[in-house]
Scaffold this motif. Structure first.
Motif, PDB file in Angstrom:
ATOM      1  N   PRO A 160      16.705   3.870 -36.336  1.00  0.00           N
ATOM      2  CA  PRO A 160      15.582   4.482 -37.056  1.00  0.00           C
ATOM      3  C   PRO A 160      14.277   4.346 -36.272  1.00  0.00           C
ATOM      4  CG  PRO A 160      16.905   3.109 -38.520  1.00  0.00           C
ATOM      5  CD  PRO A 160      17.400   2.847 -37.134  1.00  0.00           C
ATOM      6  N   ALA A 161      13.390   5.289 -36.495  1.00  0.00           N
ATOM      7  CA  ALA A 161      12.120   5.299 -35.770  1.00  0.00           C
ATOM      8  C   ALA A 161      11.326   4.020 -36.014  1.00  0.00           C
ATOM      9  CB  ALA A 161      11.304   6.520 -36.185  1.00  0.00           C
ATOM     10  N   GLY A 162      11.308   3.522 -37.248  1.00  0.00           N
ATOM     11  CA  GLY A 162      10.520   2.341 -37.566  1.00  0.00           C
ATOM     12  C   GLY A 162      10.926   1.130 -36.755  1.00  0.00           C
ATOM     13  N   GLU A 163      12.233   0.974 -36.556  1.00  0.00           N
ATOM     14  CA  GLU A 163      12.704  -0.179 -35.784  1.00  0.00           C
ATOM     15  C   GLU A 163      12.307  -0.049 -34.309  1.00  0.00           C
ATOM     16  OE1 GLU A 163      16.812  -2.747 -35.121  1.00  0.00           O
ATOM     17  OE2 GLU A 163      16.605  -1.353 -36.804  1.00  0.00           O
ATOM     18  N   LYS A 164      12.364   1.169 -33.797  1.00  0.00           N
ATOM     19  CA  LYS A 164      11.976   1.379 -32.406  1.00  0.00           C
ATOM     20  C   LYS A 164      10.486   1.126 -32.216  1.00  0.00           C
ATOM     21  CE  LYS A 164      15.551   4.585 -30.885  1.00  0.00           C
ATOM     22  NZ  LYS A 164      15.827   5.784 -30.077  1.00  0.00           N
ATOM     23  N   PHE A 165       9.676   1.576 -33.178  1.00  0.00           N
ATOM     24  CA  PHE A 165       8.238   1.372 -33.064  1.00  0.00           C
ATOM     25  C   PHE A 165       7.879  -0.117 -33.159  1.00  0.00           C
ATOM     26  CE2 PHE A 165       7.684   5.913 -34.763  1.00  0.00           C
ATOM     27  CZ  PHE A 165       7.541   6.420 -33.481  1.00  0.00           C
ATOM     28  N   ARG A 166       8.564  -0.845 -34.041  1.00  0.00           N
ATOM     29  CA  ARG A 166       8.306  -2.289 -34.138  1.00  0.00           C
ATOM     30  C   ARG A 166       8.629  -2.993 -32.826  1.00  0.00           C
ATOM     31  NH1 ARG A 166      10.393  -1.621 -39.385  1.00  0.00           N
ATOM     32  NH2 ARG A 166      12.488  -2.222 -38.668  1.00  0.00           N
ATOM     33  N   TYR A 167       9.728  -2.581 -32.191  1.00  0.00           N
ATOM     34  CA  TYR A 167      10.110  -3.181 -30.925  1.00  0.00           C
ATOM     35  C   TYR A 167       9.080  -2.855 -29.842  1.00  0.00           C
ATOM     36  CZ  TYR A 167      12.735  -4.037 -26.624  1.00  0.00           C
ATOM     37  OH  TYR A 167      13.121  -4.467 -25.373  1.00  0.00           O
ATOM     38  N   ALA A 168       8.654  -1.602 -29.788  1.00  0.00           N
ATOM     39  CA  ALA A 168       7.670  -1.203 -28.772  1.00  0.00           C
ATOM     40  C   ALA A 168       6.371  -1.972 -28.960  1.00  0.00           C
ATOM     41  CB  ALA A 168       7.424   0.297 -28.854  1.00  0.00           C
ATOM     42  N   GLN A 169       5.978  -2.145 -30.203  1.00  0.00           N
ATOM     43  CA  GLN A 169       4.729  -2.852 -30.473  1.00  0.00           C
ATOM     44  C   GLN A 169       4.839  -4.320 -30.103  1.00  0.00           C
ATOM     45  OE1 GLN A 169       1.732  -1.655 -33.600  1.00  0.00           O
ATOM     46  NE2 GLN A 169       2.938  -3.177 -34.689  1.00  0.00           N
ATOM     47  N   ALA A 170       5.971  -4.967 -30.422  1.00  0.00           N
ATOM     48  CA  ALA A 170       6.147  -6.388 -30.118  1.00  0.00           C
ATOM     49  C   ALA A 170       6.261  -6.630 -28.624  1.00  0.00           C
ATOM     50  CB  ALA A 170       7.388  -6.915 -30.838  1.00  0.00           C
ATOM     51  N   LEU A 171       6.932  -5.737 -27.899  1.00  0.00           N
ATOM     52  CA  LEU A 171       7.109  -5.906 -26.459  1.00  0.00           C
ATOM     53  C   LEU A 171       5.794  -5.672 -25.716  1.00  0.00           C
ATOM     54  CD1 LEU A 171       9.071  -6.520 -24.176  1.00  0.00           C
ATOM     55  CD2 LEU A 171       9.632  -4.076 -24.089  1.00  0.00           C
ATOM     56  N   GLY A 172       4.971  -4.734 -26.172  1.00  0.00           N
ATOM     57  CA  GLY A 172       3.613  -4.614 -25.674  1.00  0.00           C
ATOM     58  C   GLY A 172       3.416  -3.872 -24.374  1.00  0.00           C
ATOM     59  N   VAL A 173       4.365  -3.006 -23.963  1.00  0.00           N
ATOM     60  CA  VAL A 173       4.108  -2.146 -22.809  1.00  0.00           C
ATOM     61  C   VAL A 173       2.850  -1.334 -23.111  1.00  0.00           C
ATOM     62  CG1 VAL A 173       5.002  -0.177 -21.496  1.00  0.00           C
ATOM     63  CG2 VAL A 173       6.521  -2.077 -22.099  1.00  0.00           C
ATOM     64  N   PRO A 174       1.926  -1.202 -22.163  1.00  0.00           N
ATOM     65  CA  PRO A 174       0.605  -0.645 -22.501  1.00  0.00           C
ATOM     66  C   PRO A 174       0.615   0.768 -23.054  1.00  0.00           C
ATOM     67  CG  PRO A 174       0.862  -0.900 -20.116  1.00  0.00           C
ATOM     68  CD  PRO A 174       1.982  -1.633 -20.753  1.00  0.00           C
ATOM     69  N   THR A 175       1.577   1.603 -22.635  1.00  0.00           N
ATOM     70  CA  THR A 175       1.621   2.978 -23.129  1.00  0.00           C
ATOM     71  C   THR A 175       3.009   3.288 -23.662  1.00  0.00           C
ATOM     72  OG1 THR A 175      -0.032   3.727 -21.537  1.00  0.00           O
ATOM     73  CG2 THR A 175       1.357   5.408 -22.522  1.00  0.00           C
ATOM     74  N   ALA A 176       3.070   3.666 -24.929  1.00  0.00           N
ATOM     75  CA  ALA A 176       4.315   4.177 -25.490  1.00  0.00           C
ATOM     76  C   ALA A 176       4.240   5.707 -25.481  1.00  0.00           C
ATOM     77  CB  ALA A 176       4.520   3.667 -26.907  1.00  0.00           C
ATOM     78  N   LEU A 177       5.317   6.341 -25.091  1.00  0.00           N
ATOM     79  CA  LEU A 177       5.398   7.799 -25.046  1.00  0.00           C
ATOM     80  C   LEU A 177       6.505   8.216 -26.002  1.00  0.00           C
ATOM     81  CD1 LEU A 177       4.297  10.342 -23.602  1.00  0.00           C
ATOM     82  CD2 LEU A 177       6.114  10.030 -21.895  1.00  0.00           C
ATOM     83  N   VAL A 178       6.125   8.931 -27.061  1.00  0.00           N
ATOM     84  CA  VAL A 178       7.074   9.271 -28.118  1.00  0.00           C
ATOM     85  C   VAL A 178       7.615  10.672 -27.891  1.00  0.00           C
ATOM     86  CG1 VAL A 178       7.415   9.503 -30.604  1.00  0.00           C
ATOM     87  CG2 VAL A 178       5.799   7.788 -29.704  1.00  0.00           C
ATOM     88  N   LEU A 179       8.941  10.761 -27.847  1.00  0.00           N
ATOM     89  CA  LEU A 179       9.628  12.044 -27.697  1.00  0.00           C
ATOM     90  C   LEU A 179      10.369  12.317 -28.994  1.00  0.00           C
ATOM     91  CD1 LEU A 179      10.331  14.342 -25.715  1.00  0.00           C
ATOM     92  CD2 LEU A 179      12.304  12.991 -24.981  1.00  0.00           C
ATOM     93  N   SER A 180       9.833  13.252 -29.782  1.00  0.00           N
ATOM     94  CA  SER A 180      10.367  13.504 -31.114  1.00  0.00           C
ATOM     95  C   SER A 180      10.896  14.936 -31.216  1.00  0.00           C
ATOM     96  CB  SER A 180       9.271  13.298 -32.167  1.00  0.00           C
ATOM     97  OG  SER A 180       9.682  13.756 -33.428  1.00  0.00           O
TER      98      SER A 180
END
Length: 560
Positions: free
Chosen positions: A506-526
């Motif tokens: 699910p998108a929510g789990e992926k976003f939580r992981y991206a936020q916790a890991l902290g790579v400076p730029t997340a690029l969302v492909l939807s």
């Protein structure tokens, strides 16, 4: 300077990542060391102070390695790779084999019947590397940089990567013809360290004078970051901000500024000169202070080796045992009076093994003759003492992380190991050395701890496990897989380091992981975005912005 590597790093896919990400098991508010473990950057072993750098953590370490090496090469250093496995013979040349083994700090082994060590530092090997090639003053200066694994048998490894038994250091060694050249190299080492630390994303670094211990023959400079998780304690004036290692800083002592009469203690040292001659030296100091052996050595002159006199030798030397000595008992030996006592009008001294005598004075008192004073600054500054630089402040202890250290070595290694060159006068000379060290593995945890927030880690551009975290929504769809492949190829050609979250979650789990890991730029492909359209999320500002495939080149950010 772009963050683009010379050769683009292969994309890393979370579906293949070891260990598999488990964001639901990650508490973003956990202590930094635990957060690094939960997110799969580091792992523990069964040995204290020995850790595993997992794929994400290794990518961080490799980035720091590259950035620091580039910084030193930019300042004219030549990069080399020196062995960590070093012979006992080499370390006996410098005299450090016995010192380090007595301290229990040296990790030793036998290879082919020869005693070897896994070196905690590389002064001996640096000299051995230069020795066959140094002939003339025209060969100097020599400036070498190296990133190697070091080993130290810490008695109490703690704090995860902050203080381990195995660690990676970015070191540098300099060799110069004279003191002027050495000081120029020391300045260059400090500038290179500053550039390297800024390059890896540490912007709150400050320099402070420090005691380099047994490694250094002269003054040293620490590069520090204030942090409540620091392993070092430094002093800072609460008025003017003057700060540094207490062993180097000086306090001021108004006459009889403490309530009552301060107690004056006498400590006796065995002092060995450069010619091997030994003499006892007494130090008179306020009882609540400690002596800085670095300051004492400087006060007694160059090349002095100082250690406490064996207490069993005191009765035969001065007629009294330890703890009962007074300044009046030290006739016939050298005496140094610390600034904490030299200005006192009245003070208290020992009177037998259990009693004290008040009303003592340097100008004499009942039963005491006047004493000639030899004032010197030999105390270690401490929390609560008056600042030695301004008239209004006091020193306060604060926690900090030592991320780099620059040492003035002089000839203490080059002379002992027979390193010489022919000067312009045609006679042999000994080069003067300097060195520096940046703790790369320590910097991983320092960066994580300094920059994190309540949602997890935050990496500066060019320093984390990736430059771009590509979050693919509905990655189970064929068309999304095709779009992912095209996007990855485009970003890879731009030289960006990629982490691709292609898991069917699910998108929510992926976003939580991206936020916790902290790579400076997340690029969302939807799949909700039109072809060629994506969305960026800045981990630092949390700002979301649309971006087209044609503009992905703008993600190539400059170094921090």
């Amino acid at each position: 300077m772009l963050i683009t590597p010379t050769l683009p790093t292969a994309p890393l896919y979370t579906s293949r990542l070891f260990p598999a990400p488990r964001p639901r098991a990650t508490d973003p508010t956990a202590p930094t060391w635990e957060l690094l473990e939960h997110l799969g950057l580091v792992g523990r072993t069964d040995a204290a102070g020995v850790h595993i750098l997992l794929p994400l953590g290794l990518r961080v370490r490799d980035q720091l390695d590259r950035i620091t090496r580039d910084a030193f090469e930019h300042h004219g250093f030549n990069s080399v790779s020196l062995p960590t496995l070093q012979s006992r013979t080499l370390w006996e040349e410098s005299g450090r084999w016995k010192i380090y083994t007595d301290e229990g700090a040296l990790v030793t082994t036998r290879v082919g019947g020869t005693d070897m060590c896994l070196a905690p530092t590389s002064e001996e090997m640096a000299v051995a590397t230069v020795r066959p090639h140094l002939r003339s003053h025209r060969d100097l200066p020599v400036r070498l940089a190296l990133n190697t694994t070091k080993f130290r048998d810490e008695t109490s490894p703690r704090g995860g990567l902050m203080r381990g038994r195995e660690f990676t250091m970015a070191d540098a060694y300099t060799f110069d013809a004279d003191r002027t050249g050495m000081l120029e190299s020391i300045s260059l080492l400090n500038r290179a360290c500053n550039d390297a630390l800024t390059g890896i994303g540490l912007h709150g670094v400050f320099q402070a004078p420090a005691d380099g211990g047994a490694i250094s023959a002269g003054p040293t400079t620490e590069h520090l970051v204030l942090a409540d998780f620091g392993q070092s304690s430094i002093l800072a004036c609460d008025h003017c901000g003057h700060r540094g290692d207490g062993a180097i800083l000086s306090a001021t002592f108004p006459a009889n500024s403490t309530p009552g009469e301060p107690v004056v203690n006498v400590i006796v040292f065995a002092v060995t000169g450069p010619d091997g001659s030994a003499r006892p030296t007494a130090v008179c100091i306020r009882s609540d202070l400690t002596i800085s052996t670095r300051k004492l050595a400087a006060a007694l002159g160059p090349g002095q080796h100082i250690e406490l006199l064996d207490p069993e030798d005191l009765p035969g030397l001065l007629g009294k045992s330890a703890g009962t000595l007074t300044p009046w008992d030290c006739t016939g030996i050298d005496v140094v009076h610390d600034l904490s006592v030299s200005g006192l009008d009245r003070f208290t001294i020992a009177d037998g093994p259990d009693d004290l005598r008040t009303g003592a004075s340097w100008s004499g008192a009942a039963g005491l003759s006047p004493l000639e004073l030899h004032p010197a600054d030999v105390h270690a500054a401490a929390d609560g003492l008056d600042c030695g630089r301004c008239p209004s402040g006091r020193y306060r202890a604060t926690e900090a992380v030592e991320v780099a250290h620059v040492f003035e070595l002089g000839t203490q290694y080059s002379a002992k190991m027979g390193l010489t060159f022919t000067g312009d006068d045609g006679t042999p000379h000994t080069p003067l050395m300097g060195c520096s060290g940046i703790g790369l593995t320590r910097c991983i945890q320092t960066l994580a701890g300094v920059h994190r927030d309540a949602e997890g880690l935050r990496w500066k551009h060019g320093t984390g496990p990736a430059d771009v975290h590509l979050v693919v929504l509905r990655s189970d769809l064929t068309e999304q897989q095709e779009r992912t492949d095209r996007t990855v190829q485009q970003l890879h050609r731009l030289g960006l380091r990629l982490l691709v979250d292609d898991r069917p979650l699910p998108a929510g789990e992926k976003f939580r992981y991206a936020q916790a890991l902290g790579v400076p730029t997340a690029l969302v492909l939807s799949p909700r975005h039109a072809e060629g359209e994506l969305e960026t999320v800045d981990r630092w500002t949390r700002r979301k912005s649309p971006i087209s495939a044609d503009n992905l080149h703008t993600l190539r950010r400059t170094s921090p």
